[in-house]
Design a protein around this motif. Structure first.
Motif, short mmCIF file in Angstrom:
data_model
loop_
_atom_site.label_atom_id
_atom_site.label_comp_id
_atom_site.label_asym_id
_atom_site.label_seq_id
_atom_site.Cartn_x
_atom_site.Cartn_y
_atom_site.Cartn_z
N TYR A 1 -18.48 -16.55 -11.57
CA TYR A 1 -19.00 -15.41 -12.34
C TYR A 1 -19.60 -14.34 -11.44
O TYR A 1 -20.24 -14.64 -10.43
CB TYR A 1 -20.05 -15.88 -13.35
CG TYR A 1 -19.47 -16.77 -14.41
CD1 TYR A 1 -18.87 -16.24 -15.55
CD2 TYR A 1 -19.50 -18.16 -14.27
CE1 TYR A 1 -18.31 -17.06 -16.52
CE2 TYR A 1 -18.95 -19.00 -15.23
CZ TYR A 1 -18.35 -18.44 -16.35
OH TYR A 1 -17.79 -19.25 -17.29
N ASP A 2 -19.39 -13.10 -11.84
CA ASP A 2 -19.99 -11.98 -11.10
C ASP A 2 -21.47 -11.85 -11.43
O ASP A 2 -22.28 -11.47 -10.58
CB ASP A 2 -19.28 -10.67 -11.47
CG ASP A 2 -17.80 -10.71 -11.13
OD1 ASP A 2 -17.48 -10.65 -9.93
OD2 ASP A 2 -16.98 -10.81 -12.06
N TRP A 3 -21.81 -12.11 -12.69
CA TRP A 3 -23.20 -12.03 -13.14
C TRP A 3 -23.53 -13.26 -14.00
O TRP A 3 -22.68 -13.75 -14.75
CB TRP A 3 -23.45 -10.78 -13.98
CG TRP A 3 -23.31 -9.48 -13.29
CD1 TRP A 3 -22.30 -8.57 -13.44
CD2 TRP A 3 -24.20 -8.92 -12.32
NE1 TRP A 3 -22.50 -7.47 -12.65
CE2 TRP A 3 -23.67 -7.66 -11.95
CE3 TRP A 3 -25.40 -9.34 -11.75
CZ2 TRP A 3 -24.30 -6.83 -11.02
CZ3 TRP A 3 -26.02 -8.52 -10.82
CH2 TRP A 3 -25.47 -7.28 -10.46
N ASN B 1 -15.63 -3.94 -7.58
CA ASN B 1 -14.88 -4.93 -8.35
C ASN B 1 -13.94 -4.18 -9.31
O ASN B 1 -14.38 -3.61 -10.29
CB ASN B 1 -15.84 -5.81 -9.15
CG ASN B 1 -15.11 -6.92 -9.91
OD1 ASN B 1 -13.91 -6.87 -10.12
ND2 ASN B 1 -15.86 -7.94 -10.31
N ARG C 1 -11.58 -7.33 -14.36
CA ARG C 1 -12.53 -7.67 -15.42
C ARG C 1 -13.72 -8.40 -14.81
O ARG C 1 -13.57 -9.29 -13.97
CB ARG C 1 -11.88 -8.55 -16.48
CG ARG C 1 -10.83 -7.85 -17.32
CD ARG C 1 -10.24 -8.82 -18.33
NE ARG C 1 -11.15 -9.04 -19.46
CZ ARG C 1 -11.22 -10.17 -20.15
NH1 ARG C 1 -10.48 -11.20 -19.79
NH2 ARG C 1 -12.02 -10.28 -21.17
N VAL C 2 -14.88 -8.01 -15.22
CA VAL C 2 -16.11 -8.60 -14.70
C VAL C 2 -16.43 -9.86 -15.50
O VAL C 2 -16.42 -9.85 -16.73
CB VAL C 2 -17.28 -7.59 -14.79
CG1 VAL C 2 -18.58 -8.24 -14.33
CG2 VAL C 2 -16.96 -6.35 -13.95
N ARG C 3 -16.68 -10.93 -14.78
CA ARG C 3 -16.99 -12.21 -15.42
C ARG C 3 -18.50 -12.39 -15.56
O ARG C 3 -19.22 -12.28 -14.56
CB ARG C 3 -16.37 -13.36 -14.63
CG ARG C 3 -14.84 -13.38 -14.69
CD ARG C 3 -14.25 -14.49 -13.85
NE ARG C 3 -14.82 -15.79 -14.17
CZ ARG C 3 -14.46 -16.54 -15.22
NH1 ARG C 3 -13.53 -16.09 -16.06
NH2 ARG C 3 -15.01 -17.71 -15.44
N ARG D 1 -27.06 -13.77 -8.20
CA ARG D 1 -26.26 -13.23 -9.31
C ARG D 1 -26.99 -13.35 -10.67
O ARG D 1 -26.49 -12.85 -11.67
CB ARG D 1 -24.91 -13.96 -9.40
CG ARG D 1 -24.08 -13.84 -8.13
CD ARG D 1 -22.72 -14.48 -8.30
NE ARG D 1 -22.07 -14.70 -7.01
CZ ARG D 1 -20.87 -15.23 -6.85
NH1 ARG D 1 -20.18 -15.60 -7.92
NH2 ARG D 1 -20.36 -15.41 -5.64
N ALA E 1 -20.94 -3.68 -11.20
CA ALA E 1 -19.93 -4.44 -10.49
C ALA E 1 -18.76 -3.54 -10.07
O ALA E 1 -18.24 -3.65 -8.95
CB ALA E 1 -19.43 -5.59 -11.36
N ARG E 2 -18.38 -2.64 -10.95
CA ARG E 2 -17.27 -1.72 -10.63
C ARG E 2 -17.69 -0.74 -9.54
O ARG E 2 -16.89 -0.41 -8.66
CB ARG E 2 -16.83 -0.98 -11.90
CG ARG E 2 -16.24 -1.92 -12.95
CD ARG E 2 -15.87 -1.20 -14.22
NE ARG E 2 -14.64 -0.43 -14.07
CZ ARG E 2 -13.41 -0.93 -14.22
NH1 ARG E 2 -13.25 -2.22 -14.49
NH2 ARG E 2 -12.35 -0.17 -14.08
N ARG F 1 -14.73 -6.96 -19.59
CA ARG F 1 -15.56 -8.11 -19.22
C ARG F 1 -15.11 -9.38 -19.96
O ARG F 1 -14.70 -9.34 -21.11
CB ARG F 1 -17.04 -7.83 -19.52
CG ARG F 1 -17.36 -7.69 -21.00
CD ARG F 1 -18.73 -7.12 -21.22
NE ARG F 1 -19.10 -7.09 -22.63
CZ ARG F 1 -19.82 -6.13 -23.21
NH1 ARG F 1 -20.27 -5.12 -22.49
NH2 ARG F 1 -20.11 -6.19 -24.49
#
Length: 313
Positions: free
Chosen positions: A23-25, A139, A142-144, A55, A134-135, A210
């Motif tokens: 996961y990104d966050w 990134n 799609r952000v996880r 994170r 994140a972008r 996301r």
């Protein structure tokens, strides 16, 4: 706060601990309450082991004057104890009590608009901000996001039905689980047929930007397990517990037991009187079976409640 749950049987997604590094966050919903403390303590241990402590973003949903005094500050203290980022979110406009007066009605077990409007919505706004961060950091996909909460099966029949880990599916989610569900649901609609319960992708927080999963680390824990984790964490407990309250929910939750509401009225006579004034003004009882005026009357004529053993009932 969780909706549109889908159980995932995928590599790295066991029933105990998800693959946190995927996961990104990781959003930790913290209320300052005992379950929140236990959840955060458990999450931090696993995040440290996975090397992803940085994170974690702790979020507190500010309900304004409906909360017990000092709740927001206590949540910030809990996040700071682990060196974690802390965010406060709230619904735009007035707080929960203002909204009750504006709507002319209290929430109830069948219409918990307080959860959707004041909790789920603001947290999803935070998710939108985190996706942008994140972008901005490079990134492109799609952000996880893993949404972590301290809900427990022992608390209610509804929470007992929740899965400890699930995907927050949605109509706009392009994942391999949601797309087939959406196709089948659209086929039902095209034939003017009702979509079977649980047959659609749901109305979760995922979308084209996301992918959101939800995890309840302490879902199967008992109250004794929770208090043991609280003691192990070393984090400060809210004074409401020391006064005998079993949960740190809103001061006056429509789902609370009569004894919990009476004790809260004894501890918070000013807010109780405000609720009673609103109740009289809007012509809508705090609860069908119990008015705030009745709660206050009982609080005034009975000795101080020492402790509440049951939250509901």
């Amino acid at each position: 706060m969780a909706t549109a749950q889908m159980v995932l049987d995928l590599p790295g997604f066991g029933s105990d601990v998800p693959d946190l590094a995927s996961y990104d966050w990781i959003i930790a919903n913290i209320s300052g309450g005992k379950d929140s403390i236990a959840m955060l303590h458990e999450l931090v241990q696993h995040a440290r082991a996975a090397g992803v402590l940085d994170r974690i973003v702790c979020v507190h949903v500010d309900l304004g004057s409906a909360e017990w005094e000092g709740t927001k500050e206590l949540a910030a203290e809990h996040a700071a104890a682990y060196g974690l980022r802390f965010e406060v979110v709230a619904r735009k406009g007035g707080d929960l009590i203002d909204r009750i007066e504006e709507r002319g009605m209290f929430p109830d077990a069948d219409n918990r608009w307080c959860t959707s409007d004041f909790k789920r919505g603001p947290v999803r706004t935070l998710m939108t901000r985190l996706v942008q961060e994140a972008r901005d950091a490079g990134n492109p996909g799609r952000v996880r996001i893993l949404n972590v909460m301290g809900l427990r099966a022992e608390e209610s029949p509804a929470r007992r039905k929740l899965r400890p880990f699930a995907h927050e599916g949605a109509w706009t989610c392009p994942c391999e689980v949601c797309v087939p569900r959406r196709v089948k649901a659209e086929e039902c609609k095209a034939r003017n047929q009702k979509v079977p319960k649980g047959g659609g992708p749901g109305w979760g927080a995922s979308n084209t930007l996301r992918h959101v999963d939800v995890w309840y680390p302490v879902h199967t824990w008992s109250t004794l397990d929770v208090w043991a984790a609280v003691e192990a964490s070393g984090l400060r407990k809210h004074s409401a517990y020391l006064a005998g309250m079993p949960r740190l929910s809103c001061m006056f939750c429509v789902l609370a037991s009569r004894s919990a509401l009476v004790l809260s009225a004894q501890l918070n006579p000013g807010p109780a009187a405000r609720f009673a004034r609103i109740e009289k003004k809007i012509g809508h009882r705090f609860r069908n079976d119990l008015s705030m005026a009745e709660i206050i009357a009982e609080a005034e004529r009975t000795p101080r409640v020492d402790a509440v053993t049951c939250w509901q009932g």
